[in-house]
Design an enzyme around this catalytic site. Structure first.
Site, PDB file in Angstrom:
ATOM      1  N   ASP A   8       0.978  -1.585  -0.411  1.00  0.00           N
ATOM      2  CA  ASP A   8       0.086  -0.085   0.255  1.00  0.00           C
ATOM      3  C   ASP A   8       1.164   1.392   0.009  1.00  0.00           C
ATOM      4  O   ASP A   8       2.236   1.167   0.257  1.00  0.00           O
ATOM      5  CB  ASP A   8      -1.161  -0.425   1.408  1.00  0.00           C
ATOM      6  CG  ASP A   8      -2.281   0.759   0.583  1.00  0.00           C
ATOM      7  OD1 ASP A   8      -2.007   1.389   0.489  1.00  0.00           O
ATOM      8  OD2 ASP A   8      -2.729   0.797   1.856  1.00  0.00           O
ATOM      9  N   ARG A  12       0.422   7.695  -2.064  1.00  0.00           N
ATOM     10  CA  ARG A  12       0.714   8.672  -1.870  1.00  0.00           C
ATOM     11  C   ARG A  12       2.332   8.846  -1.648  1.00  0.00           C
ATOM     12  O   ARG A  12       2.434  10.409  -1.965  1.00  0.00           O
ATOM     13  CB  ARG A  12       0.754   8.297  -0.116  1.00  0.00           C
ATOM     14  CG  ARG A  12      -1.129   8.321   0.438  1.00  0.00           C
ATOM     15  CD  ARG A  12      -1.100   8.249   2.219  1.00  0.00           C
ATOM     16  NE  ARG A  12      -1.286   6.602   1.506  1.00  0.00           N
ATOM     17  CZ  ARG A  12      -1.471   5.543   2.295  1.00  0.00           C
ATOM     18  NH1 ARG A  12      -1.722   5.809   3.705  1.00  0.00           N
ATOM     19  NH2 ARG A  12      -2.252   4.368   1.979  1.00  0.00           N
ATOM     20  N   ASN A  56     -10.978  -2.721  -5.612  1.00  0.00           N
ATOM     21  CA  ASN A  56     -10.012  -1.563  -6.521  1.00  0.00           C
ATOM     22  C   ASN A  56     -10.408  -0.694  -8.064  1.00  0.00           C
ATOM     23  O   ASN A  56     -10.586  -0.350  -8.532  1.00  0.00           O
ATOM     24  CB  ASN A  56      -8.421  -2.085  -6.862  1.00  0.00           C
ATOM     25  CG  ASN A  56      -7.825  -2.185  -5.304  1.00  0.00           C
ATOM     26  OD1 ASN A  56      -6.738  -2.620  -5.210  1.00  0.00           O
ATOM     27  ND2 ASN A  56      -8.165  -0.915  -4.951  1.00  0.00           N
TER      28      ASN A  56
HETATM   29  C1  IPE Z   1      -5.150  -2.883  -0.674  1.00  0.00           C
HETATM   30  O1  IPE Z   1      -4.996  -1.307  -0.290  1.00  0.00           O
HETATM   31  C2  IPE Z   1      -5.404  -3.349  -1.587  1.00  0.00           C
HETATM   32  C3  IPE Z   1      -3.876  -3.788  -2.599  1.00  0.00           C
HETATM   33  C4  IPE Z   1      -2.895  -3.501  -1.765  1.00  0.00           C
HETATM   34  C5  IPE Z   1      -4.680  -4.389  -3.720  1.00  0.00           C
HETATM   35  P1  IPE Z   1      -5.999  -0.109  -0.746  1.00  0.00           P
HETATM   36  O2  IPE Z   1      -5.674   1.159  -0.510  1.00  0.00           O
HETATM   37  O3  IPE Z   1      -6.668  -0.709  -1.857  1.00  0.00           O
HETATM   38  O4  IPE Z   1      -6.890  -0.775   0.757  1.00  0.00           O
HETATM   39  P2  IPE Z   1      -7.581   0.664   1.150  1.00  0.00           P
HETATM   40  O5  IPE Z   1      -9.228   1.066   0.886  1.00  0.00           O
HETATM   41  O6  IPE Z   1      -7.087   1.511   2.050  1.00  0.00           O
HETATM   42  O7  IPE Z   1      -8.190  -0.296   2.601  1.00  0.00           O
HETATM   43  C1  IPE Z   2      -1.511   0.366  -3.139  1.00  0.00           C
HETATM   44  O1  IPE Z   2      -1.371   1.624  -3.242  1.00  0.00           O
HETATM   45  C2  IPE Z   2      -1.388  -0.291  -5.110  1.00  0.00           C
HETATM   46  C3  IPE Z   2      -3.382  -0.388  -4.978  1.00  0.00           C
HETATM   47  C4  IPE Z   2      -4.553  -1.205  -4.312  1.00  0.00           C
HETATM   48  C5  IPE Z   2      -3.413  -1.447  -6.138  1.00  0.00           C
HETATM   49  P1  IPE Z   2      -1.965   2.902  -3.409  1.00  0.00           P
HETATM   50  O2  IPE Z   2      -2.827   2.814  -4.385  1.00  0.00           O
HETATM   51  O3  IPE Z   2      -3.627   2.160  -2.150  1.00  0.00           O
HETATM   52  O4  IPE Z   2      -1.486   3.800  -2.933  1.00  0.00           O
HETATM   53  P2  IPE Z   2      -2.826   4.835  -1.765  1.00  0.00           P
HETATM   54  O5  IPE Z   2      -3.344   3.990  -0.773  1.00  0.00           O
HETATM   55  O6  IPE Z   2      -3.773   5.579  -2.405  1.00  0.00           O
HETATM   56  O7  IPE Z   2      -1.583   5.817  -1.200  1.00  0.00           O
HETATM   57 MG    MG Z   3      -3.979   2.228  -0.678  1.00  0.00          MG
END
Ligand code: IPE
Ligand code: IPE
Ligand code: MG
Length: 238
Positions: A8, A12, A56
């Site tokens: 994750d 950001r 997602n």
């Molecule tokens: C979890 O991350 C899914 C993956 C890393 C693929 P998200 O960024 O989608 O999760 P939430 O929405 O913060 O719970």
């Molecule tokens: C994790 O990074 C990757 C996926 C969920 C595919 P994010 O895209 O959730 O990054 P943040 O949480 O917005 O920073």
């Molecule tokens: Mg995320």
């Protein structure tokens, strides 16, 4: 040892640097390769990476399509590398909604690596823990109707065989980056007794050194599996 990682913080990471989110995902993909390479020397036999959740799809269409482009490119460029390094790849999740060409690449990679046994790589793509349980129940129900499976034969071990992770050990450790402290639908059945470790690092900053530190922290944990402390001490000492 089996480690699961909720990667994750790509968005950001990019925003902090004034870049579009897709740039963070690209950086994150580079990290994936480094982390995979570092696993064998860290004693990791199975790595499960959460790449895309069933939730997602609700992101902006351009972000979803940039992620799909990234998966497509990653599978193409890493294909030979994976095959030649004795890695067995398994995709976890519902493959139906994925673009056909990506699905074909996934099936080819699973097939080509099915006899590899050096390192096990699970990629959770369009994965949701609840979705996995529901799909498993559907498969089980079909067998109840068509095979001579009896309701009384259903138990935890049998159910395990219907999951995407059939035949695999449960993760010993789940690492989530970017400071969020939740599972977000990752491996709900399999994490019952996994140790959970939350890192403040955003995924593109999570180096193999960070993974090594996480493993050291994990090694200092005492896993109890519901047993009383005296039994645990015996388990550790023998
Ligand atoms: C979890 O991350 C899914 C993956 C890393 C693929 P998200 O960024 O989608 O999760 P939430 O929405 O913060 O719970
Ligand atoms: C994790 O990074 C990757 C996926 C969920 C595919 P994010 O895209 O959730 O990054 P943040 O949480 O917005 O920073
Ligand atoms: Mg995320």
């Amino acid at each position: 040892m089996h480690i699961g990682i909720i990667m994750d913080g790509n968005g950001r990471w990019a925003a902090n640097k004034g870049f579009p989110r897709s740039f963070g995902h690209r950086k994150g993909a580079k990290r994936v390769s480094e982390i995979i390479k570092s696993c064998p020397e860290l004693g990791i036999r199975t790595l499960t990476l959460y790449a895309f959740s069933t939730e997602n799809w609700s992101r902006a269409a351009h972000e979803v399509s940039s992620l799909m482009r990234l998966f497509r490119g990653y599978l193409q460029t890493k294909y030979l590398d994976i095959i030649n390094n004795n890695v067995k790849v398994k995709f976890l999740g519902d493959t139906n909604p994925l673009p056909t060409d990506i699905l074909k690449q996934m099936q080819k990679l699973e097939f080509q690596t099915k006899d590899n046994d050096g390192f096990y790589l699970n990629i959770a793509l369009n994965y949701g823990g609840r979705d996995e349980i529901v799909r498993s129940i559907r498969k089980l129900a079909k067998d109840l109707l068509s095979k001579d499976l009896k309701i009384d034969q259903i138990n935890e071990n049998l159910f395990h065989n219907y999951l995407d992770t059939a035949g695999q050990s449960d993760p010993d450790l789940i690492i989530r980056t970017a400071g969020e402290k939740r599972l977000s639908n990752f491996l709900l059945w399999q994490t019952t007794y996994s140790e959970l470790l939350f890192s403040e690092k955003l995924w593109p900053d999570f180096t193999p050194e960070c993974l090594k530190k996480s493993i050291l922290e994990f090694q200092n944990r005492t896993r109890k599996f519901g047993l009383e402390t005296s039994k645990i001490e015996k388990l550790i000492n023998h």
